[in-house]
Design a protein around this motif. Structure first.
Motif, PDB file in Angstrom:
ATOM      1  N   GLY A  38     -12.437  31.930   5.470  1.00  0.00           N
ATOM      2  CA  GLY A  38     -12.068  31.287   6.941  1.00  0.00           C
ATOM      3  C   GLY A  38     -13.120  30.326   7.310  1.00  0.00           C
ATOM      4  O   GLY A  38     -12.935  29.834   8.327  1.00  0.00           O
ATOM      5  N   LEU A  39     -14.331  29.979   6.330  1.00  0.00           N
ATOM      6  CA  LEU A  39     -15.223  28.853   6.833  1.00  0.00           C
ATOM      7  C   LEU A  39     -14.673  27.617   6.632  1.00  0.00           C
ATOM      8  O   LEU A  39     -13.842  27.272   5.700  1.00  0.00           O
ATOM      9  CB  LEU A  39     -16.257  29.208   6.184  1.00  0.00           C
ATOM     10  CG  LEU A  39     -17.151  30.407   6.065  1.00  0.00           C
ATOM     11  CD1 LEU A  39     -18.357  30.518   5.287  1.00  0.00           C
ATOM     12  CD2 LEU A  39     -17.334  30.756   7.616  1.00  0.00           C
ATOM     13  N   ASN A  40     -14.984  26.485   7.449  1.00  0.00           N
ATOM     14  CA  ASN A  40     -14.843  25.275   7.241  1.00  0.00           C
ATOM     15  C   ASN A  40     -15.767  24.700   6.156  1.00  0.00           C
ATOM     16  O   ASN A  40     -16.552  25.278   5.616  1.00  0.00           O
ATOM     17  CB  ASN A  40     -14.675  24.315   8.792  1.00  0.00           C
ATOM     18  CG  ASN A  40     -16.229  24.241   9.018  1.00  0.00           C
ATOM     19  OD1 ASN A  40     -17.252  24.332   8.452  1.00  0.00           O
ATOM     20  ND2 ASN A  40     -16.456  24.500  10.282  1.00  0.00           N
ATOM     21  N   GLU A  41     -15.344  23.244   5.670  1.00  0.00           N
ATOM     22  CA  GLU A  41     -16.113  22.638   4.721  1.00  0.00           C
ATOM     23  C   GLU A  41     -17.538  22.726   4.830  1.00  0.00           C
ATOM     24  O   GLU A  41     -18.559  23.107   3.953  1.00  0.00           O
ATOM     25  CB  GLU A  41     -15.523  21.236   4.395  1.00  0.00           C
ATOM     26  CG  GLU A  41     -16.191  20.563   3.254  1.00  0.00           C
ATOM     27  CD  GLU A  41     -15.981  21.431   1.711  1.00  0.00           C
ATOM     28  OE1 GLU A  41     -16.780  21.220   1.139  1.00  0.00           O
ATOM     29  OE2 GLU A  41     -14.893  21.860   1.713  1.00  0.00           O
ATOM     30  N   ALA A  42     -18.191  22.251   5.919  1.00  0.00           N
ATOM     31  CA  ALA A  42     -19.506  22.337   6.497  1.00  0.00           C
ATOM     32  C   ALA A  42     -20.019  23.615   6.151  1.00  0.00           C
ATOM     33  O   ALA A  42     -21.274  23.637   5.811  1.00  0.00           O
ATOM     34  CB  ALA A  42     -19.763  21.747   8.024  1.00  0.00           C
ATOM     35  N   GLN A  43     -19.406  24.820   6.771  1.00  0.00           N
ATOM     36  CA  GLN A  43     -19.906  25.869   6.643  1.00  0.00           C
ATOM     37  C   GLN A  43     -19.878  26.376   5.111  1.00  0.00           C
ATOM     38  O   GLN A  43     -21.026  27.267   4.772  1.00  0.00           O
ATOM     39  CB  GLN A  43     -19.252  27.064   7.308  1.00  0.00           C
ATOM     40  CG  GLN A  43     -19.302  26.809   9.028  1.00  0.00           C
ATOM     41  CD  GLN A  43     -18.166  27.588   9.669  1.00  0.00           C
ATOM     42  OE1 GLN A  43     -16.891  27.606   9.464  1.00  0.00           O
ATOM     43  NE2 GLN A  43     -18.603  28.199  10.784  1.00  0.00           N
ATOM     44  N   ILE A  44     -19.102  26.181   4.437  1.00  0.00           N
ATOM     45  CA  ILE A  44     -19.036  26.568   2.963  1.00  0.00           C
ATOM     46  C   ILE A  44     -20.445  25.806   2.313  1.00  0.00           C
ATOM     47  O   ILE A  44     -21.015  26.406   1.293  1.00  0.00           O
ATOM     48  CB  ILE A  44     -17.767  26.126   2.314  1.00  0.00           C
ATOM     49  CG1 ILE A  44     -16.553  26.865   2.910  1.00  0.00           C
ATOM     50  CG2 ILE A  44     -17.822  26.035   0.824  1.00  0.00           C
ATOM     51  CD1 ILE A  44     -16.607  28.320   2.348  1.00  0.00           C
ATOM     52  N   THR A  45     -20.413  24.500   2.607  1.00  0.00           N
ATOM     53  CA  THR A  45     -21.724  23.899   2.188  1.00  0.00           C
ATOM     54  C   THR A  45     -22.963  24.451   2.284  1.00  0.00           C
ATOM     55  O   THR A  45     -23.645  24.458   1.605  1.00  0.00           O
ATOM     56  CB  THR A  45     -21.733  22.173   2.517  1.00  0.00           C
ATOM     57  OG1 THR A  45     -20.261  21.647   1.814  1.00  0.00           O
ATOM     58  CG2 THR A  45     -22.612  21.518   1.970  1.00  0.00           C
ATOM     59  N   LEU A  46     -23.143  24.872   3.534  1.00  0.00           N
ATOM     60  CA  LEU A  46     -24.401  25.545   4.206  1.00  0.00           C
ATOM     61  C   LEU A  46     -24.509  26.867   3.274  1.00  0.00           C
ATOM     62  O   LEU A  46     -25.370  27.122   2.900  1.00  0.00           O
ATOM     63  CB  LEU A  46     -24.336  25.580   5.706  1.00  0.00           C
ATOM     64  CG  LEU A  46     -25.454  26.334   6.144  1.00  0.00           C
ATOM     65  CD1 LEU A  46     -26.646  25.389   5.924  1.00  0.00           C
ATOM     66  CD2 LEU A  46     -25.338  26.650   7.776  1.00  0.00           C
ATOM     67  N   TYR A  47     -23.440  27.506   3.287  1.00  0.00           N
ATOM     68  CA  TYR A  47     -23.655  28.741   2.592  1.00  0.00           C
ATOM     69  C   TYR A  47     -23.848  28.500   1.077  1.00  0.00           C
ATOM     70  O   TYR A  47     -24.966  29.570   0.569  1.00  0.00           O
ATOM     71  CB  TYR A  47     -22.249  29.823   2.606  1.00  0.00           C
ATOM     72  CG  TYR A  47     -22.338  30.967   2.118  1.00  0.00           C
ATOM     73  CD1 TYR A  47     -22.559  32.010   2.887  1.00  0.00           C
ATOM     74  CD2 TYR A  47     -21.638  31.146   0.678  1.00  0.00           C
ATOM     75  CE1 TYR A  47     -22.977  33.368   2.286  1.00  0.00           C
ATOM     76  CE2 TYR A  47     -21.856  32.518   0.269  1.00  0.00           C
ATOM     77  CZ  TYR A  47     -22.450  33.529   1.171  1.00  0.00           C
ATOM     78  OH  TYR A  47     -22.424  34.775   0.481  1.00  0.00           O
ATOM     79  N   ASP A  48     -23.395  27.588   0.475  1.00  0.00           N
ATOM     80  CA  ASP A  48     -23.691  27.265  -0.989  1.00  0.00           C
ATOM     81  C   ASP A  48     -25.302  26.873  -0.921  1.00  0.00           C
ATOM     82  O   ASP A  48     -25.852  27.644  -1.809  1.00  0.00           O
ATOM     83  CB  ASP A  48     -22.959  26.078  -1.362  1.00  0.00           C
ATOM     84  CG  ASP A  48     -22.751  25.711  -2.776  1.00  0.00           C
ATOM     85  OD1 ASP A  48     -23.461  26.840  -3.602  1.00  0.00           O
ATOM     86  OD2 ASP A  48     -22.072  25.039  -3.335  1.00  0.00           O
TER      87      ASP A  48
END
Length: 86
Positions: A38-48
């Motif tokens: 459910g995360l957007n691309e920016a959130q996925i990048t931050l989580y990574d």
């Protein structure tokens, strides 16, 4: 070659469940299983990026023992709330 969104989520889930400490496995693993899709691309990048941090530091941030670094100020409270919901 660019990683597909599906493969990226799969990789992040694996990294979330296979941390250096069991505590972080139990915090990030369930979070990744239910929330990453459910995360957007920016959130996925931050989580990574978050997954590259030291487990000892991550645990202290998630539990509130040490202030959360600014780059993760929006993400870690969400993870903490998810992990410690009653």
């Amino acid at each position: 070659m660019t990683e597909s969104a599906k493969n990226r989520i799969k990789r992040l889930k694996m990294r979330s469940w296979r941390r250096g400490t069991k505590e972080m496995d139990m915090i990030l693993g369930p979070y990744s299983d239910t929330e990453l899709a459910g995360l957007n691309e920016a959130q996925i990048t931050l989580y990574d990026a978050l997954l590259s941090e030291n487990d000892h530091d991550l645990y202290q941030w998630v539990t509130g023992q040490v202030p959360t670094p600014v780059p993760y100020a929006d993400l870690l409270p969400v993870i903490s709330k998810f992990a410690f919901k009653s």
